[in-house]
Design a protein around this motif. Structure first.
Motif, PDB file in Angstrom:
ATOM      1  N   MET A 152      -5.095   2.736   7.068  1.00 56.54           N
ATOM      2  CA  MET A 152      -5.194   3.567   5.861  1.00 56.54           C
ATOM      3  C   MET A 152      -5.951   4.858   6.144  1.00 56.54           C
ATOM      4  O   MET A 152      -5.620   5.913   5.603  1.00 56.54           O
ATOM      5  N   VAL A 190       0.841  -1.201   0.000  1.00 55.13           N
ATOM      6  CA  VAL A 190       0.000   0.000   0.000  1.00 55.13           C
ATOM      7  C   VAL A 190       0.874   1.247   0.000  1.00 55.13           C
ATOM      8  O   VAL A 190       0.615   2.212  -0.731  1.00 55.13           O
ATOM      9  N   GLN A 204      -3.031   3.351  -1.916  1.00 60.72           N
ATOM     10  CA  GLN A 204      -4.137   2.663  -1.261  1.00 60.72           C
ATOM     11  C   GLN A 204      -5.124   2.069  -2.257  1.00 60.72           C
ATOM     12  O   GLN A 204      -5.510   0.902  -2.151  1.00 60.72           O
ATOM     13  N   ASN A 264       1.906   3.289   6.513  1.00 67.87           N
ATOM     14  CA  ASN A 264       0.950   2.180   6.631  1.00 67.87           C
ATOM     15  C   ASN A 264       1.610   0.948   7.231  1.00 67.87           C
ATOM     16  O   ASN A 264       1.019   0.250   8.062  1.00 67.87           O
TER      17      ASN A 264
END
Length: 468
Positions: free
Chosen positions: A203, A151, A156, A408
């Motif tokens: 996220m 990610v 994302q 992340n």
């Protein structure tokens, strides 16, 4: 409405709006105000603040004195929301991505309970159901940091959607295997397929960190909101799952969770305007190599043991249909404390939060010693109030320590450490409940785990002063 000022132009006198709009040339005369009667230091509530005390607005524009936004074209000032949470969601795009993320986060608390009920109903074995769900959690603990790294590297939207699709397929295949009475080994194999689920809470926190990167006070409020949302979803998820599985059919909880999870991630990923930009690849390596990260993860591990042992201890003590509502009080206390803590503007240390947790975690033990269920419920409510401030402060440290290109992954490592601690705490709390010399003995385990977390924090020096 304020009266306009007169300015001189080549064509003669002309009217100028009282407030400057963002980006207006500096050679235009600035508004003048009388000295304010507010208390100063950023605490004015609509009163005059005196010249030279203008603040930037949350949207990056110019905020005139008195806490108002720049005037629109008609010269009428628009007041900002007084609540810090309402000010958060006045930023463009924040409501949309938060809505999608909350929809996707609710099933996180549903899948475990749904799988246990579904498998136990088909195979008449809670031991098998627990082993299958533990396999899924263990697989997720291994894969989650790798999914988070992807990610960070590719974005994302590009990674979260396919990872969610794979995880949802795993849940659907598990439903088919359970319904079709497939061999037991297939249940373990399909449970491992669900481990690709992305860390939706991480996220969302990454988006807030990107949007509020220059505003630490508002980022603190956003982190507090996210922690309260976590507690709310973990509180409502099992209740919704148990209701669906009992009122409809055993597979209803898993199927509903899969639909909500996929739909929520799709809505969340579609909000591209608030998505953090992909940072260029650097040679920083894993966040585990950052100074202080491993000791901080050890503190998260011990903190997770508090949660796991508390849950098992409460279930062993209550042992009945009221166990769910009693446990929900702990999450409710944490949710309320998180929202209140998000409004605070103070300097806090992680060790201070852990010290408060160590003290408050003794309350359920004292309450259970009385033998009163109402006293235990009140004790869990009070103990839960130490959870959210500790987690908000800890996650804030992770955000400060981790570079944006690994954010992340850093937060997912913290969540993984928490899940590992929950597993250890559950096992330890279960052993204590079985071998307890008295009924309230199991509540000594979370108090001990909180004291261990405080000791680790103090011994390793993590959790210094954080602006909150």
């Amino acid at each position: 409405m304020p009266q306009p000022d007169l300015i001189l132009t080549p064509a003669g006198p002309a009217l100028a709006p009282r407030y400057r709009a963002p980006g207006e040339p500096a050679d235009r005369p600035a508004p003048t105000t009388a000295p304010g009667r507010g208390r100063g230091r950023g605490r004015g509530r609509g009163r005059g603040r005196g010249p030279g005390t203008d603040r930037p607005a949350p949207d990056g524009g110019h905020r005139p004195p008195g806490g108002r936004r720049p005037a629109p074209e008609d010269g009428t000032p628009a007041a900002l929301p007084r609540s810090p949470y309402l000010r958060l969601f006045s930023l463009p795009g924040t409501r949309a991505f938060t809505t999608g993320n909350l929809i996707a986060r609710l099933p996180v608390g549903m899948f475990g309970v749904s799988a246990v009920i579904m498998i136990a109903a088909a195979h008449d074995s809670y031991a098998l159901a627990g082993a299958v769900t533990a396999t899924g959690m263990a697989s997720g603990a291994v894969l989650a940091p790798w999914i988070a790294r992807l990610v960070d590297r590719y974005g994302q939207s590009r990674i979260a959607v396919p990872a969610t699709v794979y995880a949802v397929l795993g849940h659907l295949v598990l439903v088919l295997c359970v319904h079709g009475r497939a061999p037991v080994w297939t249940l373990f194999a399909t449970a491992a397929l669900t481990a690709t689920a992305p860390n939706t809470g991480g996220m969302s926190r990454a988006r807030w960190a990107h949007l509020l990167r220059d505003r630490p006070d508002e980022l603190h409020t956003a982190n507090a909101f996210e922690q309260a949302a976590d507690e709310l979803c973990y509180m409502l998820g099992p209740v919704v799952a148990a209701f669906l599985c009992s009122a409809l059919f055993p597979e209803a909880g898993t199927l509903t969770g899969a639909v909500l999870f996929l739909g929520g991630v799709l809505v969340f990923a579609a909000q591209r305007s608030t998505e953090p930009p992909v940072a260029p690849r650097t040679a920083t390596g894993s966040p585990l190599r950052l100074p202080g990260m491993v000791p901080l993860l050890a503190v998260f591990l011990a903190t997770g043991a508090v949660f796991g042992s508390m849950e098992v201890g409460a279930l062993a003590f209550v042992d009945g249909p009221v166990a769910g509502p009693v446990l929900a009080l702990q999450a409710a206390g944490s949710c309320a404390a998180g929202l209140f803590y998000g409004r605070a503007r103070r300097t806090a240390r992680l060790r201070t939060c852990l010290a408060a947790m160590s003290v408050l975690m003794t309350v359920p033990f004292l309450a259970a010693s009385t033998g009163s269920l109402l006293a235990l419920a009140a004790g869990l409510l009070v103990a839960g109030m130490a959870t959210a401030p500790t987690m908000v402060t800890g996650m804030g440290l992770v955000q400060r320590m981790t570079p944006p290109s690994r954010l992340n992954e850093g937060m997912t490592l913290a969540v993984t450490a928490l899940l590992g601690g929950i597993a250890v705490g559950s096992a330890t709390g279960g052993w204590a409940a079985d071998h307890a010399p008295f009924a309230s003995f199991g509540f000594l385990v979370p108090a001990t785990a909180a004291a261990l977390a405080l000791t680790l924090c103090a011994a390793t020096g993590v959790g210094g002063r954080v602006r909150t």
